[in-house]
Design a protein around this motif. Sequence first.
Motif, short mmCIF file in Angstrom:
data_model
loop_
_atom_site.label_atom_id
_atom_site.label_comp_id
_atom_site.label_asym_id
_atom_site.label_seq_id
_atom_site.Cartn_x
_atom_site.Cartn_y
_atom_site.Cartn_z
N THR A 131 0.81 -1.22 0.00
CA THR A 131 0.00 0.00 0.00
C THR A 131 0.84 1.27 0.00
O THR A 131 0.29 2.38 -0.08
CB THR A 131 -0.92 0.03 1.23
OG1 THR A 131 -0.11 0.02 2.43
CG2 THR A 131 -1.85 -1.18 1.23
N LYS A 132 2.17 1.08 0.13
CA LYS A 132 3.10 2.22 0.24
C LYS A 132 2.79 3.08 1.46
O LYS A 132 3.00 4.30 1.47
CB LYS A 132 3.07 3.08 -1.04
CG LYS A 132 3.44 2.31 -2.30
CD LYS A 132 3.58 3.22 -3.49
CE LYS A 132 3.85 2.41 -4.77
NZ LYS A 132 5.03 1.55 -4.66
N PHE A 137 -1.89 4.08 8.30
CA PHE A 137 -2.75 5.10 7.72
C PHE A 137 -3.11 6.19 8.71
O PHE A 137 -3.54 7.28 8.31
CB PHE A 137 -4.04 4.44 7.20
CG PHE A 137 -3.80 3.51 6.05
CD1 PHE A 137 -3.95 3.95 4.74
CD2 PHE A 137 -3.43 2.19 6.27
CE1 PHE A 137 -3.74 3.09 3.68
CE2 PHE A 137 -3.22 1.32 5.20
CZ PHE A 137 -3.37 1.77 3.91
N VAL A 138 -2.97 5.90 10.01
CA VAL A 138 -3.32 6.85 11.07
C VAL A 138 -2.19 6.88 12.08
O VAL A 138 -1.62 5.83 12.42
CB VAL A 138 -4.64 6.45 11.77
CG1 VAL A 138 -4.99 7.44 12.88
CG2 VAL A 138 -5.78 6.35 10.75
N THR A 139 -1.85 8.06 12.56
CA THR A 139 -0.80 8.18 13.57
C THR A 139 -1.31 7.64 14.92
O THR A 139 -2.41 7.98 15.35
CB THR A 139 -0.37 9.65 13.74
OG1 THR A 139 0.10 10.13 12.49
CG2 THR A 139 0.74 9.77 14.78
N VAL A 188 -1.81 -2.61 10.71
CA VAL A 188 -2.00 -2.07 9.37
C VAL A 188 -2.46 -0.61 9.43
O VAL A 188 -1.98 0.25 8.68
CB VAL A 188 -3.00 -2.93 8.58
CG1 VAL A 188 -3.40 -2.24 7.28
CG2 VAL A 188 -2.41 -4.30 8.29
N VAL A 189 -3.38 -0.31 10.33
CA VAL A 189 -3.94 1.04 10.42
C VAL A 189 -2.99 2.01 11.11
O VAL A 189 -2.77 3.13 10.64
CB VAL A 189 -5.29 1.02 11.16
CG1 VAL A 189 -5.82 2.44 11.38
CG2 VAL A 189 -6.31 0.19 10.38
N TRP A 194 1.95 0.43 16.85
CA TRP A 194 0.92 -0.36 17.50
C TRP A 194 1.54 -1.54 18.24
O TRP A 194 1.13 -1.87 19.35
CB TRP A 194 -0.09 -0.87 16.47
CG TRP A 194 -1.00 -1.93 17.01
CD1 TRP A 194 -0.94 -3.27 16.79
CD2 TRP A 194 -2.11 -1.73 17.91
NE1 TRP A 194 -1.94 -3.92 17.47
CE2 TRP A 194 -2.66 -2.99 18.17
CE3 TRP A 194 -2.68 -0.61 18.51
CZ2 TRP A 194 -3.76 -3.17 19.01
CZ3 TRP A 194 -3.77 -0.78 19.35
CH2 TRP A 194 -4.30 -2.04 19.58
N TYR A 195 2.55 -2.17 17.65
CA TYR A 195 3.18 -3.32 18.29
C TYR A 195 4.05 -2.89 19.46
O TYR A 195 4.13 -3.57 20.47
CB TYR A 195 3.98 -4.10 17.25
CG TYR A 195 3.11 -4.55 16.11
CD1 TYR A 195 2.17 -5.56 16.28
CD2 TYR A 195 3.18 -3.93 14.86
CE1 TYR A 195 1.34 -5.95 15.25
CE2 TYR A 195 2.34 -4.31 13.82
CZ TYR A 195 1.42 -5.33 14.02
OH TYR A 195 0.59 -5.69 13.00
N ASP A 196 4.70 -1.73 19.33
CA ASP A 196 5.54 -1.22 20.40
C ASP A 196 4.73 -0.84 21.64
O ASP A 196 5.25 -0.88 22.76
CB ASP A 196 6.32 0.01 19.94
CG ASP A 196 7.28 -0.30 18.81
OD1 ASP A 196 7.75 -1.45 18.74
OD2 ASP A 196 7.56 0.61 18.00
#
Length: 418
Positions: A131-132, A137-139, A188-189, A194-196
Motif C-alpha cells: 500500500t506504500k 494510515f493513522v498516527t 495495518v492502520v 501499534w506493536y511497540d
Amino acid sequence: MLPAIQLPAHGVGGATDLPIPYAYAVVGAAWALAISFAVLAFAWKEPRLQRPEPDVAEPPRRPWLAFVGLLLTAWFLGTLFLGPDDAGNPGLASIYILVWVGLVPLALLAGHVWKDLSPWRSIQWLVGRITKRPDGFVTYPERWGYWPAAIGLFGFVWLELVSPGAGDVATVRTWVAAYVVLTIVGGVVLGPRWYDRGDPFDVYSSFVARLAPLVERRRFSPHNPLVSLPHLPIRGGLVVVIAVLLGSTAFDSFSASSVWQRTNPSTLASTGMLVLFCAVVATAFWLASRATGGVSREERRALPGETAHTLVPIVVGYMFAHYLSYLLEGGQRAVIGLLQQIGLGDDLTVSYFLSEHPDVLAIYKVMFVVAGHVVAVVAAHDIALTVLPKAHRLTGQLAMLVLMVAYTFGGIYLLFSV
C-alpha cells in the motif's frame, strides 16, 4: 499419545512443598531487603546506572527470524484450530505455556527477539509495502500510551485464570482469533507503533528484554542489564501494565489456595478479586513512589512513571517462582504434543525432576522471589539518587522499601498458601 495437559494445575505449590518454616522464609527475605538497602545507603551514594542509552540504531528485522516466527505461528495456530476439540489439543498448551510463560526466559536470553519473530509485524510490513504506507494510515495517538497493551494483558490473564472456558478449545480459539484480527488490523492502520505500545505480548517482551544481560537493542552486547532497565520508555498505562502482570500472578497463587477455593467463587467474584489484586499493586506502588518531600507537584506526579521500571525484576522473579515447574515440565509435554500432531515425538518422554524433588523446587521459588526484590531495591535506590532532592534521597526511599518488604511478605505467603 500423552494424556491431556491439565492447564489449571500449575503455579506455586503449597506449604508441603517447602522445606523451611514460613516464618524463617519471611524473616530471611525481609532481612535480605533491609541489609541490601542499608548497604546501598552507605556504599552507593551517587547514581551508577543512569547512563545514556547507546547511540546505536537497532538492526532491521532479521528475515530468517521472521520466517521462523511465521512457521511457529502456523504450527501453533494450525494445531489449535485443526487439532482435537477437547482439552487434549496441544495448541492450548502452546498458547498458555510456550507463548505466555516461555516469553519471559526467551526475552531474558535473547532480548526483544519477539520483535523479529512476530508474524503480525511481518504481515504489517508486507501490507505497508504493497500500500506504500509502511507507517500505517493513522498516527498512533500518544495519549493511548500502553493502555491497549494493558487491556490486552488483562484480557489474557482473565481468560487463563478466571474464565470458565480457560481449558475449552472453542473459547480459546475465539480469544486467539479476536487477538489475531485486532493485532493485524491495529498494525495495518496504526503502523509499527501499534506493536511497540498496543500488542500485549510484544510490549511484555520488550519490558523483560531490558533485563537481558547478553543482548542490548537486539544486538549481542554483554552488559549490566540494570543499565538498560532505566531506559524503559515512560508512557501512559506503564504502571498498569506492570500491575496487571504482577497482580495476576499473585491472584493465580491465591486462587489455588484452600481459603479461596472453600468459598466456591463465581466467575464474577473471581473477576472482582483479579481486578482487586491488580488495583492494590498499582495503587500501593503509586502511593509509595510519590511519598517523598522536597519535590514540586509536577515532579511528584512524574515519579510513578520514572520509577516503574524497578518493578520489572519483581515481575520476572514472581513469574519464575510461580511457573517454573509449569514451564519446564508442562513445556516438555506441550512440545511433545505438538510433535505428535505431525507424526513425531512418540518415543519422547517427560522429565519430572522438579516434581520429584519438591525441596529443590521450593528453594528455587523462594530464591527467585527474593532475588527479584533485591534487584528491584538496587534499581529503586539508583533512580532515587537521580530523581529525588539530595535532602530526601534516603527518607524518600523508605516508603518504597516498606512496599518491597510487603510485596515479599505477600509473595512468600502465597508460596505457602494451601
